[in-house]
Scaffold this active site. Structure first.
Site, PDB file in Angstrom:
ATOM      1  N   GLU A   1      -6.257   0.618  -2.266  1.00  0.00           N
ATOM      2  CA  GLU A   1      -5.706   1.862  -2.328  1.00  0.00           C
ATOM      3  C   GLU A   1      -4.217   1.776  -2.570  1.00  0.00           C
ATOM      4  O   GLU A   1      -3.771   2.485  -3.334  1.00  0.00           O
ATOM      5  CB  GLU A   1      -6.424   2.984  -1.468  1.00  0.00           C
ATOM      6  CG  GLU A   1      -7.819   3.226  -1.761  1.00  0.00           C
ATOM      7  CD  GLU A   1      -8.304   3.825  -0.545  1.00  0.00           C
ATOM      8  OE1 GLU A   1      -8.370   3.379   0.588  1.00  0.00           O
ATOM      9  OE2 GLU A   1      -9.125   5.057  -0.795  1.00  0.00           O
TER      10      GLU A   1
ATOM     11  N   ALA B   1      -7.647  -0.426   6.138  1.00  0.00           N
ATOM     12  CA  ALA B   1      -7.245   0.020   7.307  1.00  0.00           C
ATOM     13  C   ALA B   1      -7.801  -0.832   8.631  1.00  0.00           C
ATOM     14  O   ALA B   1      -8.863  -1.709   8.526  1.00  0.00           O
ATOM     15  CB  ALA B   1      -7.900   1.396   7.518  1.00  0.00           C
TER      16      ALA B   1
HETATM   17  N1  DAK Z   1      -9.091  -4.732  10.189  1.00  0.00           N
HETATM   18  C1  DAK Z   1      -8.782  -5.361  11.326  1.00  0.00           C
HETATM   19  N2  DAK Z   1      -8.627  -6.543  11.078  1.00  0.00           N
HETATM   20  C2  DAK Z   1      -8.935  -7.067  10.088  1.00  0.00           C
HETATM   21  C3  DAK Z   1      -9.382  -6.609   8.922  1.00  0.00           C
HETATM   22  C4  DAK Z   1      -9.210  -5.153   9.029  1.00  0.00           C
HETATM   23  N3  DAK Z   1      -9.422  -4.397   7.842  1.00  0.00           N
HETATM   24  N4  DAK Z   1      -9.519  -7.427   8.078  1.00  0.00           N
HETATM   25  C5  DAK Z   1      -9.144  -8.849   8.590  1.00  0.00           C
HETATM   26  N5  DAK Z   1      -9.015  -8.599   9.935  1.00  0.00           N
HETATM   27  C6  DAK Z   1      -8.883  -9.608  10.761  1.00  0.00           C
HETATM   28  C7  DAK Z   1     -10.084 -10.343  11.235  1.00  0.00           C
HETATM   29  O1  DAK Z   1     -10.706  -9.348  12.318  1.00  0.00           O
HETATM   30  C8  DAK Z   1      -9.623 -11.558  11.692  1.00  0.00           C
HETATM   31  O2  DAK Z   1      -8.946 -11.214  13.253  1.00  0.00           O
HETATM   32  P1  DAK Z   1      -9.141 -12.306  14.327  1.00  0.00           P
HETATM   33  O3  DAK Z   1     -10.727 -12.578  14.395  1.00  0.00           O
HETATM   34  O4  DAK Z   1      -8.612 -13.696  13.777  1.00  0.00           O
HETATM   35  O5  DAK Z   1      -8.513 -11.852  15.488  1.00  0.00           O
HETATM   36  C9  DAK Z   1      -8.382 -11.875  10.763  1.00  0.00           C
HETATM   37  O6  DAK Z   1      -7.923 -10.588  10.309  1.00  0.00           O
HETATM   38  C10 DAK Z   1      -8.879 -12.934   9.838  1.00  0.00           C
HETATM   39  O7  DAK Z   1      -9.827 -12.272   9.116  1.00  0.00           O
HETATM   40  P2  DAK Z   1     -11.062 -12.944   9.046  1.00  0.00           P
HETATM   41  O8  DAK Z   1     -11.399 -14.197  10.184  1.00  0.00           O
HETATM   42  O9  DAK Z   1     -12.395 -12.176   8.661  1.00  0.00           O
HETATM   43  O10 DAK Z   1     -10.889 -14.003   7.612  1.00  0.00           O
HETATM   44  P3  DAK Z   1     -11.819 -14.288   6.428  1.00  0.00           P
HETATM   45  O11 DAK Z   1     -11.126 -15.249   5.457  1.00  0.00           O
HETATM   46  O12 DAK Z   1     -13.337 -14.839   6.848  1.00  0.00           O
HETATM   47  O13 DAK Z   1     -12.408 -12.959   5.649  1.00  0.00           O
HETATM   48  C11 DAK Z   1     -12.143 -10.756   4.798  1.00  0.00           C
HETATM   49  C12 DAK Z   1     -11.655 -12.183   4.920  1.00  0.00           C
HETATM   50  C13 DAK Z   1     -10.992  -9.928   4.246  1.00  0.00           C
HETATM   51  C14 DAK Z   1     -13.177 -10.815   3.641  1.00  0.00           C
HETATM   52  C15 DAK Z   1     -12.647 -10.076   6.165  1.00  0.00           C
HETATM   53  O14 DAK Z   1     -11.486 -10.231   6.960  1.00  0.00           O
HETATM   54  C16 DAK Z   1     -13.124  -8.797   5.801  1.00  0.00           C
HETATM   55  O15 DAK Z   1     -14.084  -8.483   5.348  1.00  0.00           O
HETATM   56  N6  DAK Z   1     -12.000  -7.912   6.300  1.00  0.00           N
HETATM   57  C17 DAK Z   1     -12.512  -6.360   6.327  1.00  0.00           C
HETATM   58  C18 DAK Z   1     -12.274  -5.785   4.925  1.00  0.00           C
HETATM   59  C19 DAK Z   1     -12.668  -4.335   5.251  1.00  0.00           C
HETATM   60  O16 DAK Z   1     -13.867  -4.039   5.153  1.00  0.00           O
HETATM   61  N7  DAK Z   1     -11.801  -3.592   4.515  1.00  0.00           N
HETATM   62  C20 DAK Z   1     -11.824  -1.930   4.594  1.00  0.00           C
HETATM   63  C21 DAK Z   1     -11.403  -1.508   5.837  1.00  0.00           C
HETATM   64  S1  DAK Z   1     -11.770   0.296   6.072  1.00  0.00           S
HETATM   65  C22 DAK Z   1      -8.755   7.037   6.224  1.00  0.00           C
HETATM   66  C23 DAK Z   1      -8.775   6.595   4.991  1.00  0.00           C
HETATM   67  C24 DAK Z   1      -9.025   5.482   4.276  1.00  0.00           C
HETATM   68  C25 DAK Z   1      -9.240   4.399   5.479  1.00  0.00           C
HETATM   69  C26 DAK Z   1      -9.416   4.872   6.828  1.00  0.00           C
HETATM   70  C27 DAK Z   1      -9.115   6.004   7.070  1.00  0.00           C
HETATM   71  N8  DAK Z   1      -8.637   8.449   6.441  1.00  0.00           N
HETATM   72  C28 DAK Z   1      -8.178   9.460   5.589  1.00  0.00           C
HETATM   73  C29 DAK Z   1      -8.375   8.975   7.723  1.00  0.00           C
HETATM   74  C30 DAK Z   1      -9.496   2.991   5.070  1.00  0.00           C
HETATM   75  C31 DAK Z   1     -10.543   2.445   5.399  1.00  0.00           C
HETATM   76  C32 DAK Z   1     -10.409   0.820   5.104  1.00  0.00           C
HETATM   77  O17 DAK Z   1      -9.916   0.314   4.605  1.00  0.00           O
END
Ligand code: DAK
Length: 258
Positions: A112, A65
């Site tokens: 998911e 997300a």
């Molecule tokens: N959200 C927003 N932007 C994201 C993103 C994300 N999840 N993942 C990557 N990006 C963006 C980065 O900010 C970056 O943007 P710029 O800086 O270029 O503007 C671009 O995509 C490229 O990413 P990186 O520069 O970080 O690329 P790397 O190869 O260095 O790293 C990575 C890739 C996948 C390891 C890293 O980007 C990363 O750790 N991303 C976050 C992964 C993460 O934490 N995912 C979980 C998110 S929380 C809900 C239920 C469920 C959820 C929400 C609500 N409710 C029931 C209400 C779910 C929550 C989630 O999924």
């Protein structure tokens, strides 16, 4: 006009949905999930489609997300708007098989989303993870429920509590992934698998999917009864008569998907 969040196309009897937010690694937003759900519902309702493939880019199926969008929300904000929730639920109601073709990152809501599909075909570069714990949250779209069912409690606890990502091979050994193929072949393999499914008699395909999914939601007794009733029901279809007669007459079956 802004770029569409997804792309769709039809190849033969297979509908393909491609996530199209590559710049943010296909981070999930309400709009993205709305578009995915609408495309899936359209394919589901289309008599000329027998199976669906969902894919992302080579670098990311979906990195979860949208963290930037969520970071300042309060409990009331998340609860009231049911972020991603409404159409997420409708994905569960797609009745034709959906294959996830996963390359690169499938993290958080992205993992998911892949698990929400009926099975996953992964490229060798695929990485699965539920890193929400590092953000102070927990998986909210089925991760704590589907991951243990797919790979057992120990692996699910490990992934969810430590945020450890696992690669495609480990995911296959653990039972999360059905097949691992070279990364450049993921979509081709998923489309081919979907084409095989779409060539099968559709009522039997849909009832098989429904019966397998029942296994997750009911005690064994109930699931067995549900399976038995579906098995009986298929004897009312054209395709059962055609399939069995074709076998006995040693010829190719011509299914009408009815
Ligand atoms: N959200 C927003 N932007 C994201 C993103 C994300 N999840 N993942 C990557 N990006 C963006 C980065 O900010 C970056 O943007 P710029 O800086 O270029 O503007 C671009 O995509 C490229 O990413 P990186 O520069 O970080 O690329 P790397 O190869 O260095 O790293 C990575 C890739 C996948 C390891 C890293 O980007 C990363 O750790 N991303 C976050 C992964 C993460 O934490 N995912 C979980 C998110 S929380 C809900 C239920 C469920 C959820 C929400 C609500 N409710 C029931 C209400 C779910 C929550 C989630 O999924």
């Amino acid at each position: 006009m802004s770029e569409p969040m997804i792309k769709t196309e039809i190849q033969g009897r297979v509908g393909l949905v491609t996530l199209n937010r590559a710049k943010v690694l296909n981070a999930l937003s309400n709009e993205l999930i709305d578009e995915v759900a609408q495309a899936m519902r359209d394919f589901d309702a289309n008599d000329d489609i027998g199976a669906i493939v969902l894919t992302g880019s080579e670098k990311a199926f979906a990195a979860g997300a949208d963290i930037a969008a969520m970071k300042d929300w309060s409990y009331a904000d998340v609860y009231k708007q049911d972020y991603l929730g409404h159409n997420w639920e409708s994905l569960r109601r797609i009745r034709k098989p959906v294959i996830a073709a996963v390359s690169g990152f499938a993290l958080g809501g992205g993992c998911e989303l892949a698990m929400q599909c009926d099975f996953i075909i992964a490229g060798e570069n695929a990485k699965f993870g539920q890193p929400e714990i590092k953000l102070g949250i927990i998986p909210g779209y089925g991760g704590t429920q589907r991951l243990p069912r797919a790979m057992g409690k120990a692996k699910a606890m490990d992934m969810i509590l430590t945020a450890r990502m696992i690669g495609a091979q480990e995911a296959e050994q653990a039972g999360l992934v059905a097949r691992v193929v070279p990364t450049e072949k993921v979509l081709e393999e998923a489309m081919a698998a979907a084409a095989v499914i779409a060539s099968m008699p559709l009522p039997a395909v849909m009832m098989a999917k429904e019966s397998i999914n029942r296994a997750y939601e009911s005690p064994l007794n109930e699931g067995l009864l549900f399976e038995r009733r579906n098995f009986h029901a298929l004897f009312s279809t054209h395709d059962q008569k055609e399939g069995m007669n074709a076998f006995v007459e040693k010829r190719e079956a011509k299914f009408r998907h009815e």
